[in-house]
Design a protein around this motif. Structure first.
Motif, short mmCIF file in Angstrom:
data_model
loop_
_atom_site.label_atom_id
_atom_site.label_comp_id
_atom_site.label_asym_id
_atom_site.label_seq_id
_atom_site.Cartn_x
_atom_site.Cartn_y
_atom_site.Cartn_z
N TYR A 10 39.44 38.41 41.18
CA TYR A 10 40.98 36.94 40.62
C TYR A 10 41.87 37.12 40.40
CZ TYR A 10 36.94 35.70 37.98
OH TYR A 10 35.47 34.72 37.57
N THR A 13 43.30 35.61 43.40
CA THR A 13 42.94 34.55 43.83
C THR A 13 43.99 33.98 42.27
OG1 THR A 13 40.75 34.50 43.89
CG2 THR A 13 41.56 32.75 43.15
N MET A 33 37.32 30.18 43.10
CA MET A 33 36.18 30.91 43.53
C MET A 33 34.99 30.76 43.15
SD MET A 33 37.27 34.10 41.41
CE MET A 33 37.07 35.80 42.15
#
Length: 122
Positions: A10, A13, A33
């Motif tokens: 996460y 990203t 994602m």
């Protein structure tokens, strides 16, 4: 708080999205994602509680200094391991996929050794 692989993904990203557009929302993370809104919402809450991200009143998500440090470490590993595998003859898509798996489990010592071997001029 020790981050699990998903937390690292996460953060990575969020870093990549912020470099592209400057403004990151939960919906952007979910799209990138391939995760559902509830999954992203839960992860964002955990990362915020851990002090890795901040969420503005406008819904914008930004990395804190500690979140940025983790994200940059993982992203560097991803890029270097992908390049390294490609130079060994692995097809780019496979190299990127494998690098994504390796980047979360490789020790700092092993990564640094690969980095010295792959980039001796630095």
């Amino acid at each position: 708080m020790t981050l699990q692989e998903s937390g690292e993904m996460y953060l990575e990203t969020i870093l990549i999205l912020s470099q592209k557009s400057g403004f990151v929302r939960s919906v952007d993370i979910g799209e990138k994602m391939g995760y559902s809104k509830p999954s992203v919402s839960r992860a964002v809450g955990i990362l915020r509680q851990g002090g890795y991200i901040q969420v503005g009143k406008d819904g914008g998500i930004t990395l804190t200094d500690s979140g940025r440090a983790v994200a940059e470490k993982i992203y560097e590993r991803h890029r270097l391991l992908t390049r390294f595998l490609v130079t060994l003859g692995v097809e780019e898509a496979t190299a990127a996929e494998d690098a994504c798996k390796i980047e979360h489990v490789i020790s700092d010592a092993s990564f640094e050794a690969i980095k010295r071997h792959a980039m001796p001029e630095q």
